[in-house]
Motif scaffolding. Structure first.
Motif, PDB file in Angstrom:
ATOM      1  N   VAL A  38      11.080  50.331  28.021  1.00 17.04           N
ATOM      2  CA  VAL A  38      11.637  51.879  28.091  1.00 17.04           C
ATOM      3  C   VAL A  38      12.321  51.755  29.407  1.00 17.04           C
ATOM      4  N   GLY A  39      13.419  52.637  29.531  1.00 15.62           N
ATOM      5  CA  GLY A  39      13.961  52.865  30.869  1.00 15.62           C
ATOM      6  C   GLY A  39      15.262  53.512  30.939  1.00 15.62           C
ATOM      7  N   TYR A  40      15.751  53.917  32.019  1.00 12.63           N
ATOM      8  CA  TYR A  40      16.911  54.415  32.232  1.00 12.63           C
ATOM      9  C   TYR A  40      18.148  53.111  32.117  1.00 12.63           C
ATOM     10  N   ASP A  41      19.257  53.444  32.120  1.00 11.94           N
ATOM     11  CA  ASP A  41      20.264  52.462  31.934  1.00 11.94           C
ATOM     12  C   ASP A  41      20.196  51.648  33.486  1.00 11.94           C
ATOM     13  N   SER A  42      19.683  50.407  33.287  1.00 10.77           N
ATOM     14  CA  SER A  42      19.571  49.593  34.311  1.00 10.77           C
ATOM     15  C   SER A  42      19.342  48.251  33.950  1.00 10.77           C
ATOM     16  N   ALA A  43      19.406  47.289  34.761  1.00  6.20           N
ATOM     17  CA  ALA A  43      19.234  45.814  34.497  1.00  6.20           C
ATOM     18  C   ALA A  43      18.146  45.430  33.538  1.00  6.20           C
ATOM     19  N   GLY A  44      16.908  46.299  33.404  1.00  5.53           N
ATOM     20  CA  GLY A  44      15.878  46.087  32.568  1.00  5.53           C
ATOM     21  C   GLY A  44      16.273  46.060  31.369  1.00  5.53           C
ATOM     22  N   GLN A  45      16.963  47.116  30.971  1.00  6.25           N
ATOM     23  CA  GLN A  45      17.405  47.217  29.418  1.00  6.25           C
ATOM     24  C   GLN A  45      18.168  46.059  28.836  1.00  6.25           C
ATOM     25  N   HIS A  46      18.912  45.204  29.916  1.00  8.36           N
ATOM     26  CA  HIS A  46      19.546  44.248  29.453  1.00  8.36           C
ATOM     27  C   HIS A  46      18.653  42.898  29.256  1.00  8.36           C
ATOM     28  N   ALA A  47      17.721  43.078  30.525  1.00  5.53           N
ATOM     29  CA  ALA A  47      16.898  41.608  30.413  1.00  5.53           C
ATOM     30  C   ALA A  47      16.057  41.988  28.941  1.00  5.53           C
ATOM     31  N   ALA A  48      15.559  43.072  28.645  1.00  3.89           N
ATOM     32  CA  ALA A  48      14.828  43.159  27.573  1.00  3.89           C
ATOM     33  C   ALA A  48      15.509  42.761  26.214  1.00  3.89           C
ATOM     34  N   ALA A  49      16.880  43.104  26.189  1.00  7.80           N
ATOM     35  CA  ALA A  49      17.670  42.857  24.974  1.00  7.80           C
ATOM     36  C   ALA A  49      17.891  41.359  24.849  1.00  7.80           C
ATOM     37  N   ALA A  50      18.192  40.648  26.146  1.00  6.67           N
ATOM     38  CA  ALA A  50      18.518  39.218  26.147  1.00  6.67           C
ATOM     39  C   ALA A  50      16.984  38.416  25.723  1.00  6.67           C
ATOM     40  N   LEU A  51      15.933  38.984  26.187  1.00  4.11           N
ATOM     41  CA  LEU A  51      14.368  38.343  25.709  1.00  4.11           C
ATOM     42  C   LEU A  51      14.042  38.954  24.306  1.00  4.11           C
ATOM     43  N   GLY A  52      14.836  39.375  23.454  1.00  2.00           N
ATOM     44  CA  GLY A  52      14.490  39.813  22.131  1.00  2.00           C
ATOM     45  C   GLY A  52      13.343  40.901  22.186  1.00  2.00           C
ATOM     46  N   VAL A  53      13.234  41.899  23.118  1.00  2.00           N
ATOM     47  CA  VAL A  53      12.166  42.809  23.104  1.00  2.00           C
ATOM     48  C   VAL A  53      12.760  44.026  22.680  1.00  2.00           C
ATOM     49  N   PRO A  54      12.248  45.006  21.920  1.00  2.00           N
ATOM     50  CA  PRO A  54      12.910  46.133  21.663  1.00  2.00           C
ATOM     51  C   PRO A  54      12.908  46.860  22.556  1.00  2.00           C
ATOM     52  N   GLY A  55      13.728  47.913  22.666  1.00  2.00           N
ATOM     53  CA  GLY A  55      14.047  48.872  23.849  1.00  2.00           C
ATOM     54  C   GLY A  55      14.325  50.242  23.452  1.00  2.00           C
ATOM     55  N   VAL A  56      14.075  51.297  24.391  1.00  2.00           N
ATOM     56  CA  VAL A  56      14.729  52.439  24.282  1.00  2.00           C
ATOM     57  C   VAL A  56      15.123  52.784  25.680  1.00  2.00           C
ATOM     58  N   THR A  57      16.542  53.106  25.717  1.00  2.00           N
ATOM     59  CA  THR A  57      17.461  53.357  26.861  1.00  2.00           C
ATOM     60  C   THR A  57      17.566  54.941  27.026  1.00  2.00           C
ATOM     61  N   LEU A  58      17.214  55.507  28.190  1.00  2.00           N
ATOM     62  CA  LEU A  58      17.770  56.718  28.204  1.00  2.00           C
ATOM     63  C   LEU A  58      19.004  56.845  29.147  1.00  2.00           C
ATOM     64  N   PHE A  59      20.292  57.207  28.343  1.00  2.00           N
ATOM     65  CA  PHE A  59      21.405  56.903  29.309  1.00  2.00           C
ATOM     66  C   PHE A  59      22.101  58.081  29.471  1.00  2.00           C
ATOM     67  N   LYS A  60      22.080  58.492  30.815  1.00  2.00           N
ATOM     68  CA  LYS A  60      22.489  59.530  31.527  1.00  2.00           C
ATOM     69  C   LYS A  60      23.384  59.311  32.599  1.00  2.00           C
ATOM     70  N   GLY A  61      24.504  60.109  33.013  1.00  2.00           N
ATOM     71  CA  GLY A  61      24.988  60.109  34.332  1.00  2.00           C
ATOM     72  C   GLY A  61      26.282  59.035  34.193  1.00  2.00           C
ATOM     73  N   TYR A  62      26.855  58.769  32.858  1.00  2.00           N
ATOM     74  CA  TYR A  62      27.721  57.798  32.929  1.00  2.00           C
ATOM     75  C   TYR A  62      29.021  58.774  32.874  1.00  2.00           C
ATOM     76  N   PRO A  63      30.075  58.162  33.539  1.00  2.00           N
ATOM     77  CA  PRO A  63      31.256  58.928  33.986  1.00  2.00           C
ATOM     78  C   PRO A  63      32.263  58.995  32.467  1.00  2.00           C
TER      79      PRO A  63
END
Length: 150
Positions: A83-108
């Protein structure tokens, strides 16, 4: 559960400290161990400690991670959920096959939202947070996503 409240020095991605404490409480209430990254130190570590304090969760329920990004990825790999904000962690989790929930805020713009979503073998739920969104609604969306993943 592995959690990151890091925003890479982009405070536009962050929700309030109150929200972060409630998020942490919801995760702890699952009965699973919660590992939270302290980030790069400084203000990110302060935010993590403030969320833990405000959440009122027993200290033994939460492990604070310090160290390298590789160490953080090692914990993500063993997690049942990231679980996390839009960051490198979400991409690492996806690449490692770990389910994730991303809180995506502040995108232009919508293009960035689409391009920077996590992609990988595991299910990733992105909670899109529009300007002016009420945090109670975001927390409810998160709760629904959490129930679906766990």
């Amino acid at each position: 559960i592995c959690l990151s409240l890091g925003v890479g020095n982009n405070e536009a991605k962050r929700l309030s400290g109150r929200f972060e404490a409630q998020l942490l409480r919801l995760l702890a209430d699952t009965g699973r161990s919660v590992w939270i990254d302290s980030g790069a130190g400084g203000s990110e570590a302060y935010s993590v400690n403030a969320a833990i304090s405000e959440a009122g969760v027993a200290p033994e329920r939460i492990q604070i991670l310090t160290g390298s990004f590789a160490d953080f990825c090692s914990v993500i790999q063993r997690a049942s959920l990231y679980v996390g904000y839009d960051s490198a962690g979400q991409h690492a989790a996806a690449a490692l096959g770990v389910p994730g929930v991303t809180l995506f805020k502040g995108y232009p713009n919508e293009r960035m939202l689409h391009r920077w979503q996590p992609r990988g073998a595991a299910t990733s739920t992105v909670i899109r947070i529009v300007p002016g969104a009420r945090e109670e609604h975001v927390l409810h969306e998160f709760f629904v996503a959490l129930r679906e993943v766990l």
